[in-house]
Write a protein that holds these residues in place. Structure first.
Motif, PDB file in Angstrom:
ATOM      1  N   CYS A 187       0.786  -1.273  -0.126  1.00 32.50           N
ATOM      2  CA  CYS A 187      -0.139   0.016   0.058  1.00 32.50           C
ATOM      3  C   CYS A 187       0.803   1.115   0.101  1.00 32.50           C
ATOM      4  N   MET A 188       0.335   2.140   0.079  1.00 31.24           N
ATOM      5  CA  MET A 188       0.892   3.628  -0.024  1.00 31.24           C
ATOM      6  C   MET A 188       0.334   4.603   1.287  1.00 31.24           C
ATOM      7  N   LEU A 189       1.280   5.228   2.003  1.00 30.95           N
ATOM      8  CA  LEU A 189       0.560   5.810   3.030  1.00 30.95           C
ATOM      9  C   LEU A 189       0.986   7.354   2.796  1.00 30.95           C
ATOM     10  N   HIS A 190       0.022   8.179   3.187  1.00 27.41           N
ATOM     11  CA  HIS A 190       0.127   9.798   3.268  1.00 27.41           C
ATOM     12  C   HIS A 190       0.191  10.139   4.722  1.00 27.41           C
ATOM     13  N   TYR A 191       0.607  11.164   5.012  1.00 32.46           N
ATOM     14  CA  TYR A 191       0.680  11.477   6.125  1.00 32.46           C
ATOM     15  C   TYR A 191       0.319  13.199   6.223  1.00 32.46           C
ATOM     16  N   THR A 204       4.527  -2.050   3.418  1.00 35.74           N
ATOM     17  CA  THR A 204       3.675  -3.653   3.365  1.00 35.74           C
ATOM     18  C   THR A 204       2.336  -3.129   3.970  1.00 35.74           C
ATOM     19  N   ASP A 205       1.440  -3.852   3.729  1.00 34.88           N
ATOM     20  CA  ASP A 205      -0.042  -4.085   4.287  1.00 34.88           C
ATOM     21  C   ASP A 205      -0.005  -4.371   5.986  1.00 34.88           C
ATOM     22  N   ASP A 206       1.107  -5.400   6.260  1.00 40.50           N
ATOM     23  CA  ASP A 206       0.983  -5.850   7.607  1.00 40.50           C
ATOM     24  C   ASP A 206       1.674  -4.661   8.287  1.00 40.50           C
ATOM     25  N   LYS A 207       2.727  -3.954   8.046  1.00 39.16           N
ATOM     26  CA  LYS A 207       3.281  -2.728   8.714  1.00 39.16           C
ATOM     27  C   LYS A 207       2.313  -1.569   8.917  1.00 39.16           C
ATOM     28  N   SER A 208       1.379  -1.434   7.565  1.00 39.89           N
ATOM     29  CA  SER A 208       0.496  -0.320   7.801  1.00 39.89           C
ATOM     30  C   SER A 208      -0.494  -0.370   9.076  1.00 39.89           C
ATOM     31  N   VAL A 209      -0.668  -1.668   9.727  1.00 42.88           N
ATOM     32  CA  VAL A 209      -1.619  -1.871  10.793  1.00 42.88           C
ATOM     33  C   VAL A 209      -1.140  -0.921  12.038  1.00 42.88           C
ATOM     34  N   GLU A 210       0.204  -0.996  12.127  1.00 43.47           N
ATOM     35  CA  GLU A 210       0.766  -0.377  13.373  1.00 43.47           C
ATOM     36  C   GLU A 210       1.156   0.969  13.178  1.00 43.47           C
TER      37      GLU A 210
END
Length: 211
Positions: free
Chosen positions: A14-18, A125-131
């Motif tokens: 995924c991609m995360l924006h802050y 990664t999708d798993d790390k985005s949960v945290e």
């Protein structure tokens, strides 16, 4: 186009924006708070209000379509979208349009949100985005607050897939001002779209949830 489509389909990345304070002349992926894009100053592009008053929420560059961006508008009256929180009845507007600078006109401005920039997307990664706390998550698996299948049932029936979510857990302390409040009840908005080999189209407010 194949790479982002595969990213969304596989749901492993995924991609995360802050969010960060708005600093002039530093390019970013978009903004939350402040004025709506100039695109909506044109009478030909006025929102179909349906008798409601809308406030601007955010705009960010379309992650997979150069020259395009996505803007979100939310009804001013909380009860209007609290009672209608799922597709096809959710009145929150998700609009794809050409790239546009911020307007100088305050037609849709929400006085409760102090303008902040949205950062460019960071792969995760999708798993790390949960945290992590983020404002926007593109692709991967939606991080749900209520894991109930009925929220997405109608969307899946009409061939919509998860596109991105906006999560109020990613708000900095400086975003809300005055009488500003969490528009989604310290929750998240889940945007869906038709996703295929030829591109991503027709983004809609799929549903929203609050904690």
């Amino acid at each position: 186009m194949d790479k982002p489509i595969n990213l969304l389909a596989q749901r492993t990345d995924c991609m995360l924006h802050y969010v960060e304070p708005a600093i002039a002349d530093i390019p970013r992926a978009g903004w939350i708070g402040g004025n709506a894009p100039e695109f909506f100053d044109n009478p030909a592009h006025l929102l179909d209000l349906g008798g409601r008053t809308y406030l601007f929420y955010l705009s960010f560059v379309h992650p997979f379509q150069p020259g395009r961006m996505i803007s979100i508008f939310i009804p001013e009256e909380y009860e209007e979208y609290l009672e209608h929180n799922m597709y096809p009845d959710c009145p929150i507007k998700v609009i794809e349009h050409p790239l546009s600078a911020e307007s100088h006109i305050e037609t849709y401005t929400n006085a409760g949100l102090r303008k902040h920039h949205i950062t460019t997307g960071e792969p995760c990664t999708d798993d790390k985005s949960v945290e992590r706390s983020f404002l926007i998550k593109v692709g991967g698996t939606p991080r749900l607050l209520q894991n109930e299948t009925y929220y997405s049932a109608k969307l899946e029936e009409e061939a919509f897939s998860f596109f991105f979510q906006v999560d109020e857990d990613g708000y900095p302390d400086t975003l809300l001002q005055g009488d500003g409040s969490y528009l989604l009840g310290f929750g998240a908005l889940y945007v869906y779209a038709h996703i295929g080999t030829k591109g991503i189209g027709h983004p809609v407010a799929g549903f929203w949830q609050f904690s």
